[in-house]
Write a protein that holds these residues in place. Structure first.
Motif, PDB file in Angstrom:
ATOM      1  N   ARG A  45      38.177   7.287  28.214  1.00 41.71           N
ATOM      2  CA  ARG A  45      38.466   5.889  27.901  1.00 41.71           C
ATOM      3  C   ARG A  45      39.969   5.625  27.978  1.00 41.71           C
ATOM      4  O   ARG A  45      40.780   6.513  27.675  1.00 41.71           O
ATOM      5  N   ALA A  46      40.315   4.413  28.354  1.00 40.63           N
ATOM      6  CA  ALA A  46      41.714   4.005  28.382  1.00 40.63           C
ATOM      7  C   ALA A  46      41.799   2.562  27.913  1.00 40.63           C
ATOM      8  O   ALA A  46      40.977   1.727  28.307  1.00 40.63           O
ATOM      9  N   ALA A  47      42.780   2.269  27.069  1.00 46.69           N
ATOM     10  CA  ALA A  47      42.976   0.913  26.557  1.00 46.69           C
ATOM     11  C   ALA A  47      44.444   0.528  26.726  1.00 46.69           C
ATOM     12  O   ALA A  47      45.327   1.245  26.258  1.00 46.69           O
ATOM     13  N   PHE A  48      44.677  -0.595  27.413  1.00 45.49           N
ATOM     14  CA  PHE A  48      46.031  -1.118  27.555  1.00 45.49           C
ATOM     15  C   PHE A  48      46.262  -2.132  26.447  1.00 45.49           C
ATOM     16  O   PHE A  48      45.538  -3.127  26.346  1.00 45.49           O
ATOM     17  N   ILE A  49      47.245  -1.862  25.594  1.00 47.03           N
ATOM     18  CA  ILE A  49      47.505  -2.698  24.420  1.00 47.03           C
ATOM     19  C   ILE A  49      48.797  -3.485  24.617  1.00 47.03           C
ATOM     20  O   ILE A  49      49.863  -2.897  24.845  1.00 47.03           O
ATOM     21  N   HIS A  50      48.696  -4.815  24.551  1.00 47.00           N
ATOM     22  CA  HIS A  50      49.847  -5.707  24.706  1.00 47.00           C
ATOM     23  C   HIS A  50      49.954  -6.598  23.471  1.00 47.00           C
ATOM     24  O   HIS A  50      48.993  -7.274  23.109  1.00 47.00           O
ATOM     25  N   LYS A  51      51.094  -6.528  22.810  1.00 49.63           N
ATOM     26  CA  LYS A  51      51.334  -7.296  21.580  1.00 49.63           C
ATOM     27  C   LYS A  51      50.235  -7.048  20.544  1.00 49.63           C
ATOM     28  O   LYS A  51      49.744  -7.968  19.889  1.00 49.63           O
ATOM     29  N   GLY A  52      49.846  -5.781  20.435  1.00 49.21           N
ATOM     30  CA  GLY A  52      48.884  -5.384  19.411  1.00 49.21           C
ATOM     31  C   GLY A  52      47.432  -5.672  19.742  1.00 49.21           C
ATOM     32  O   GLY A  52      46.539  -5.365  18.949  1.00 49.21           O
ATOM     33  N   LYS A  53      47.124  -6.241  20.928  1.00 47.55           N
ATOM     34  CA  LYS A  53      45.737  -6.555  21.307  1.00 47.55           C
ATOM     35  C   LYS A  53      45.375  -5.832  22.597  1.00 47.55           C
ATOM     36  O   LYS A  53      46.204  -5.699  23.500  1.00 47.55           O
ATOM     37  N   ILE A  54      44.138  -5.368  22.669  1.00 50.25           N
ATOM     38  CA  ILE A  54      43.669  -4.724  23.896  1.00 50.25           C
ATOM     39  C   ILE A  54      43.549  -5.780  24.986  1.00 50.25           C
ATOM     40  O   ILE A  54      42.888  -6.802  24.811  1.00 50.25           O
ATOM     41  N   GLU A  55      44.186  -5.539  26.141  1.00 51.84           N
ATOM     42  CA  GLU A  55      44.138  -6.476  27.252  1.00 51.84           C
ATOM     43  C   GLU A  55      43.331  -5.922  28.431  1.00 51.84           C
ATOM     44  O   GLU A  55      42.908  -6.681  29.287  1.00 51.84           O
ATOM     45  N   GLN A  56      43.150  -4.613  28.464  1.00 53.49           N
ATOM     46  CA  GLN A  56      42.346  -4.020  29.526  1.00 53.49           C
ATOM     47  C   GLN A  56      41.702  -2.747  29.004  1.00 53.49           C
ATOM     48  O   GLN A  56      42.320  -1.987  28.252  1.00 53.49           O
ATOM     49  N   LEU A  57      40.465  -2.532  29.401  1.00 57.76           N
ATOM     50  CA  LEU A  57      39.700  -1.388  28.915  1.00 57.76           C
ATOM     51  C   LEU A  57      38.994  -0.725  30.087  1.00 57.76           C
ATOM     52  O   LEU A  57      38.377  -1.399  30.919  1.00 57.76           O
ATOM     53  N   GLU A  58      39.102   0.588  30.174  1.00 55.30           N
ATOM     54  CA  GLU A  58      38.421   1.358  31.222  1.00 55.30           C
ATOM     55  C   GLU A  58      37.602   2.461  30.561  1.00 55.30           C
ATOM     56  O   GLU A  58      38.108   3.185  29.703  1.00 55.30           O
ATOM     57  N   ILE A  59      36.327   2.581  30.959  1.00 54.65           N
ATOM     58  CA  ILE A  59      35.442   3.611  30.402  1.00 54.65           C
ATOM     59  C   ILE A  59      34.720   4.304  31.546  1.00 54.65           C
ATOM     60  O   ILE A  59      34.171   3.655  32.438  1.00 54.65           O
ATOM     61  N   SER A  60      34.742   5.631  31.539  1.00 46.38           N
ATOM     62  CA  SER A  60      34.058   6.410  32.561  1.00 46.38           C
ATOM     63  C   SER A  60      33.261   7.511  31.872  1.00 46.38           C
ATOM     64  O   SER A  60      33.792   8.238  31.039  1.00 46.38           O
ATOM     65  N   ARG A  61      31.983   7.626  32.218  1.00 46.51           N
ATOM     66  CA  ARG A  61      31.106   8.613  31.580  1.00 46.51           C
ATOM     67  C   ARG A  61      30.617   9.637  32.579  1.00 46.51           C
ATOM     68  O   ARG A  61      30.312   9.305  33.731  1.00 46.51           O
ATOM     69  N   ALA A  62      30.512  10.872  32.122  1.00 45.49           N
ATOM     70  CA  ALA A  62      29.971  11.943  32.962  1.00 45.49           C
ATOM     71  C   ALA A  62      28.538  11.602  33.338  1.00 45.49           C
ATOM     72  O   ALA A  62      27.722  11.295  32.473  1.00 45.49           O
ATOM     73  N   GLY A  63      28.240  11.618  34.623  1.00 41.44           N
ATOM     74  CA  GLY A  63      26.879  11.325  35.073  1.00 41.44           C
ATOM     75  C   GLY A  63      26.602   9.843  35.194  1.00 41.44           C
ATOM     76  O   GLY A  63      25.574   9.445  35.728  1.00 41.44           O
TER      77      GLY A  63
END
Length: 494
Positions: free
Chosen positions: A14-32
């Motif tokens: 998982r990856a979360a880009f946080i701008h001014k204390g709020k998540i602005e972009q989220l990436e999730i990748s799962r095995a399989g």
């Protein structure tokens, strides 16, 4: 300070880009279960549909992939003046073996969308063995350098090759670019050799979608911090995104607490699965996601405003646009999106809201189109779908409500039970034992058990009801028999 938090220690990355204390972009990748976009497959054409100018291709994933005529190298390379009038049958046949690349993941009952125009991505270039195309990134600010790259591309291309110069090519030496295209040609040749050796459809080259999603995100960051809990990934990202001075700083997190929980990202993800989204002024959004479209309703909620009604409505709708575009990105909503704003009487106000929506969505990076308001005041948006939405990734259909989000009411279950018992009227048994929830029992019996008594008199047998606690309302007719036998069973069992 901007932060990119990367949680890669477990099978779910998982990856979360946080701008001014709020998540602005989220990436999730799962095995399989990760995205196949960009992966290359050897496939066999199973059906050609001239009416749709498309073909279905078996790529070994279980669902046949969709291939349009415009994605065929034979069509792209054809110089016939009337090629657009020719159907797909002129360029491909059933049973043909192809190398294809996934453009869009399968969703629901639909298979993946693929293209025969293979792209092999390098550090500064994207090489297409049969793309018949040449382009330079518009993000290279120096127009003189862009022209130099166009000339270099014309010199480097061989035959029907395609070459795309990425933004980083603007800073690279010509010798580096010439060396890289040679490496990409060799890599493409190896892919085709591997495909020839395969006897049945399957993957030829699978990319790591998680890293591919992170690289452009990091390249956009002018500063800030990137925190990673996996040393191998940290090293890879440093190598892939080396920008010299002025870029973000990298750091390794080795603490015991989950990095997402530490930065409050887990709590934010939980909110993204809820239907109600509160705005800062007390208004709220209601997000209803279905298989075919997403409807977003804007409500004033607790916000009443201090100025005229028209101004209050406009302010709320403009504030809603900011949150709606954020929710679209984070929830990865796609397809048709309908937004029901608070009713605006002025066409000028509608134009302001539509313009802000278009400007905010332009930052998204995904192909998105604001179609405009309908006669009923609903704003229509379309967004390219690349895979399942966030809710499609993190949740599954409720086995009780089958994805509707609603369950049968106590009244419905009580009336169904009554109808089923009527089918046993005149039975020789003295009683029946029924299990159901307390709420269904209350409705079935009626006030003071008056309805239960009338029903027993009409049916000719006793109805013994045992309440069972459950979040889902139900009933089960357990057994018919003598009254004493069933009362004893109920006492001993429950």
């Amino acid at each position: 300070m901007d932060k990119l938090i990367i949680n890669s220690g477990a099978r779910e990355k998982r990856a979360a880009f946080i701008h001014k204390g709020k998540i602005e972009q989220l990436e999730i990748s799962r095995a399989g279960g990760q995205s196949l976009v960009g992966s290359i497959f050897f496939g066999i054409v199973t059906k050609v549909l001239p009416g749709m100018n498309a073909a279905f291709v078996d790529i070994g994933t279980g669902k046949n992939a969709y291939l349009h005529r415009n994605g065929l190298p034979e069509y792209i390379q054809s110089e016939a003046p009337d090629k657009e009038k020719k159907s797909i049958s002129a360029f491909v046949r059933q049973g043909e073996r192809l190398l294809v690349q996934v453009e869009k993941d399968e969703a629901g009952s639909k298979g993946a969308k693929v293209t025969g125009i293979i792209e092999v991505t390098g550090t500064h270039l994207v090489y297409m063995p049969s793309g018949n195309y040449m382009a330079v990134s518009k993000k290279i600010a120096d127009s003189a350098r862009r022209e130099e790259l166009r000339q270099l591309g014309a010199e480097m291309r061989m035959g029907a090759e395609g070459v795309l110069f990425r933004t980083s090519a603007g800073e690279a030496l010509d010798s580096e670019l010439i060396e890289e295209i040679g490496e990409l040609r060799r890599a493409a040749g190896e892919l085709f050799q591997k495909a020839v050796s395969l006897k049945k459809p399957g993957p030829v080259a699978e990319r790591d979608p998680f890293v591919e999603q992170l690289v452009p995100l990091i390249e956009k960051m002018a500063g800030g911090e990137i925190v990673v809990d996996d040393p191998e990934l940290l090293s890879e990202l440093k190598k892939r995104t080396s920008k010299g001075g002025g870029g973000p700083s990298f750091s390794y997190y080795s603490g015991k607490e989950n990095i997402f929980a530490l930065h409050g990202a887990d709590q934010e993800i939980g909110k993204l699965l809820k239907r109600v989204v509160w705005l800062e002024n007390g208004a709220y959004l209601l997000v209803e996601e279905t298989e075919t479209l997403t409807a977003i309703d804007v409500n004033t909620g607790k916000f009443s405003g201090k100025s005229s009604l028209e101004e209050t409505v406009l302010k709320t709708n403009l504030l809603a646009v900011e949150e709606i575009t954020r929710q679209i990105r984070l929830r990865d909503l796609a397809g048709v999106i309908l937004v029901d704003f608070i009713d605006m009487k002025s066409e000028e106000d509608r134009a302001k809201v539509a313009a802000k929506m278009e400007a905010d969505l332009r930052k998204d990076g995904r192909r998105t189109r604001v179609v405009g308001f309908t006669s009923l005041g609903i704003l229509q948006i379309t967004r390219k779908r690349l895979g399942p939405s966030l809710s499609g990734t993190l949740t599954s259909k409720c086995p009780s409500c089958e994805g509707t989000g609603r369950i049968s009411s106590p009244e419905t279950e009580a009336f169904k039970l009554e109808r089923e018992l009527w089918e046993h009227r005149g039975a020789l048994d003295e009683a029946v034992l029924v299990e159901t929830t307390p709420e269904v029992k209350a409705v079935f019996e009626g006030e003071g058990k008056a309805h239960l008594k009338r029903l027993e008199d009409s049916l000719g047998f006793k109805i013994l009801i045992v309440p069972i606690g459950s979040a889902v309302h139900f009933y089960t007719i357990r057994q018919f028999g003598t009254e004493d036998e069933l009362r004893t069973k109920a006492d001993n069992t429950y």
